[in-house]
Scaffold this motif. Structure first.
Motif: not given
Ligand SMILES: [Fe+2]
Length: 164
Positions: A16, A49, A52, A126
């Motif tokens: 990530e 990201e 995440h 996702q």
């Molecule tokens: Fe991600």
């Protein structure tokens, strides 16, 4: 969590962070070419990201494990077209989905229900990621090298706002 499972979690946290780095690099490519809308979209994508990765970081801590940081591989820095950037981004998301599925399979295997609940959010995320990037790839492929079309899409993607 056994050692293999923990290592898979740590390696996913790293993946990530690598996504963050890759998208930041892509944003820089767009900025350099004055595609400000695509750049803005990609900056927000990069930031997601990073968030995440931080969810994994926090989850590991919550479970009593140290979120060991690994080296982040140097991302690609140049692309030949806008389409190529988004195609690569889609391919990257498909890879991340595969990794999340592997983690989920391991959580199932180990009857680790806490991890299943944690990973569930990522399974849903996702699906969304692949759908939204896939849509962008289709639109860019449709306009090809038409400058007006690309400028329209640049403007459209520039409307993206950060998630609350
Ligand atoms: Fe991600």
């Amino acid at each position: 969590m056994d050692e293999d499972f923990l290592n898979l979690f740590i390696s996913h946290m790293n993946a990530e962070f690598e996504s963050y780095y890759l998208y930041l690099s892509m944003a820089g490519y767009f900025e350099q070419n004055s595609w400000t809308g695509f750049a803005k979209w990609m900056h927000l994508q990069a930031e997601e990201e990073r968030m995440h990765a931080m969810k994994f970081y926090q989850y590991l801590l919550d479970r009593g494990y140290y979120p060991k940081l690994l080296a982040i591989k140097q991302p690609k820095a140049q692309w030949n077209s806008i389409l190529e950037v988004f195609e690569e981004s889609l391919k990257h998301e498909q890879l991340i989905s595969k990794k999340i599925n592997e983690l989920m399979a391991m959580a199932d295997n180990q009857k680790d229900y806490g991890s299943r609940i944690f990973l569930n959010w990522f399974i849903e995320e996702q699906i969304e990621e692949e759908a939204s990037v896939g849509e962008i790839v289709d639109k860019i492929a449709r306009v090809k090298d038409d400058t007006k079309g690309l400028m329209f899409l640049d403007n459209e993607l520039g409307q993206r706002r950060p998630v609350a």
